[in-house]
Design a protein around this motif. Structure first.
Motif, short mmCIF file in Angstrom:
data_model
loop_
_atom_site.label_atom_id
_atom_site.label_comp_id
_atom_site.label_asym_id
_atom_site.label_seq_id
_atom_site.Cartn_x
_atom_site.Cartn_y
_atom_site.Cartn_z
N GLY A 1 0.73 3.94 -4.55
CA GLY A 1 0.46 4.37 -5.91
C GLY A 1 1.52 3.99 -6.92
O GLY A 1 1.48 4.46 -8.07
N ASN A 2 2.46 3.15 -6.54
CA ASN A 2 3.54 2.73 -7.45
C ASN A 2 3.08 1.66 -8.43
O ASN A 2 2.13 0.92 -8.16
N ALA B 1 1.25 11.34 -5.70
CA ALA B 1 1.17 12.75 -5.32
C ALA B 1 -0.17 13.06 -4.66
O ALA B 1 -0.23 13.83 -3.66
N GLY B 2 -1.25 12.46 -5.16
CA GLY B 2 -2.56 12.68 -4.58
C GLY B 2 -2.66 12.14 -3.16
O GLY B 2 -3.24 12.77 -2.27
N ILE B 3 -2.09 10.95 -2.94
CA ILE B 3 -2.09 10.36 -1.59
C ILE B 3 -1.32 11.26 -0.64
O ILE B 3 -1.78 11.59 0.46
N ASN C 1 -8.11 6.27 5.92
CA ASN C 1 -9.01 5.31 6.58
C ASN C 1 -9.26 4.07 5.73
O ASN C 1 -10.14 3.27 6.06
N TRP C 2 -8.53 3.86 4.64
CA TRP C 2 -8.69 2.66 3.82
C TRP C 2 -7.41 1.83 3.86
O TRP C 2 -6.34 2.34 4.16
N ARG C 3 -7.54 0.56 3.54
CA ARG C 3 -6.38 -0.31 3.39
C ARG C 3 -6.71 -1.42 2.40
O ARG C 3 -7.89 -1.74 2.18
N ILE C 4 -5.69 -1.99 1.83
CA ILE C 4 -5.86 -3.15 0.95
C ILE C 4 -6.02 -4.39 1.83
O ILE C 4 -5.28 -4.58 2.80
N ALA D 1 -9.08 0.89 -8.26
CA ALA D 1 -9.79 1.55 -7.16
C ALA D 1 -8.95 2.66 -6.53
O ALA D 1 -9.45 3.76 -6.25
N ILE D 2 -7.67 2.38 -6.30
CA ILE D 2 -6.80 3.40 -5.70
C ILE D 2 -6.61 4.56 -6.66
O ILE D 2 -6.64 5.73 -6.26
#
Length: 331
Positions: A46-47, A162-164, A177-180, A324-325
């Motif tokens: 998230g940076n 913070a959400g992650i 369960n997601w990745r770039i 998207a993130i």
């Protein structure tokens, strides 16, 4: 969030997107060699893209989480291992305090980037946190990381980070369960580097130009963050005069007096006196950053317009990833 370095590996430094605005004072841009991997590691936690990461060269490094930490890594130099399990790249990883994480060899490439939510905290020097080893400034005390160094994040977590973190803690997960998909942002053929022919192309005879665009070259062991020396058929000049020192930037391919090629990289000098035969397209510079001594490469000519179009397409894709993130964690 803090980690301590247990083993620094071959060469580990703090880097960001580089130090701009000081070329006239002979200060190189420096920054992450593989800026794509650097940016993806940051995005995964998230940076913003320009926050500092740790650039690990090859493997053999390890570190300890001194506090709970939210990390992500990207690149082809190493895999992160925790509790004897490979950790996936390009996704956020939450480790509890006292966790020990190791980097083991990935045979594909050279460099791996480790991001922490909030970015690694080191002083700004000339507007950048990047380490420039030759002059000994930037990063952590202007040097490579050493055993016992402690690094922490420098900013309060933004809403995405913070959400992650909150979601992983709530669900008792190390990672979601997601990745770039880094692979989708790279060309299928990683051995062919696309180039735009440069100012002094007409200094070389036709045979040499054809050879440059059709023959293969191998990366020499005399390669580092300043530049990659290539082994291959020497190029012959038809113009015998010397070039006055002129501006150079990362991605420029110079031809030495003996006809050998040098690809200038992140820590390259700001001016040079060798003729410039081509410039590697910006979208392919991350491929250069992962080249190892002995690797074989070829060059393929594209136009400046094509290089710009490829760059804009990738920037568009990277912007979509950020969106998207953000949408996933900001309600």
């Amino acid at each position: 969030m803090k980690i301590s370095i247990m083993k620094p590996g071959l060469l580990s430094t703090v880097q960001d997107l580089g130090r701009y605005g000081y070329l006239s004072q002979a200060v190189p841009v420096a920054g992450a060699m593989d800026q794509l991997s650097h940016r993806l590691a940051n995005k995964a936690v998230g940076n913003d893209d320009d926050l500092a990461t740790i650039e690990f060269t090859y493997a053999g490094a390890s570190f300890k989480a001194e506090t709970d930490v939210l990390l992500a890594y990207s690149g082809d130099g190493a895999f992160l291992v925790y509790n004897e399990e490979l950790m996936p790249a390009e996704k956020p990883l939450f480790f509890c305090a006292s966790s020990i994480i190791k980097l083991i060899a990935n045979p594909i490439g050279v460099r791996t980037y480790l991001a922490v939510a909030g970015g690694w905290s080191v002083p700004n020097v000339m507007g950048s946190k990047s380490t420039y080893l030759t002059a000994g400034f930037g990063g952590l005390k202007g040097r490579a990381l050493q055993k016992g160094d402690v690094l922490g994040n420098g900013n309060e977590l933004n809403l995405v980070s913070a959400g992650i973190k909150d979601q992983l803690i709530k669900n008792e997960l190390i990672f979601p369960n997601w990745r770039i998909s880094r692979e989708s942002l790279l060309p299928h053929n990683r051995q062919t580097l696309r180039v735009v022919l440069a100012n002094e192309i007409n200094w070389f005879d036709a045979t040499s130009i054809i050879s440059f665009l059709t023959k293969s070259y191998n990366v020499d062991r005399r390669s580092n963050r300043m530049g990659y020396h290539l082994v291959g058929k020497p190029l012959m000049r038809k113009v015998k005069r010397e070039l006055l020192s002129t501006a150079v930037t990362p991605g420029i391919i110079q031809v030495t007096g003996s006809g050998d090629l040098v690809i200038l990289m992140a820590d390259c000098q700001t001016t040079g006196g060798y003729p410039r035969i081509a410039h590697i397209a910006a979208v392919d510079l991350p491929l250069c950053a992962q080249l190892k001594p002995g690797d074989e490469i070829r060059f393929s000519e594209i136009s400046q317009d094509e290089a710009e179009e490829l760059y804009l397409e990738r920037e568009h894709d990277l912007a979509l990833i950020t969106t998207a993130i953000s949408l996933k964690y900001i309600r």
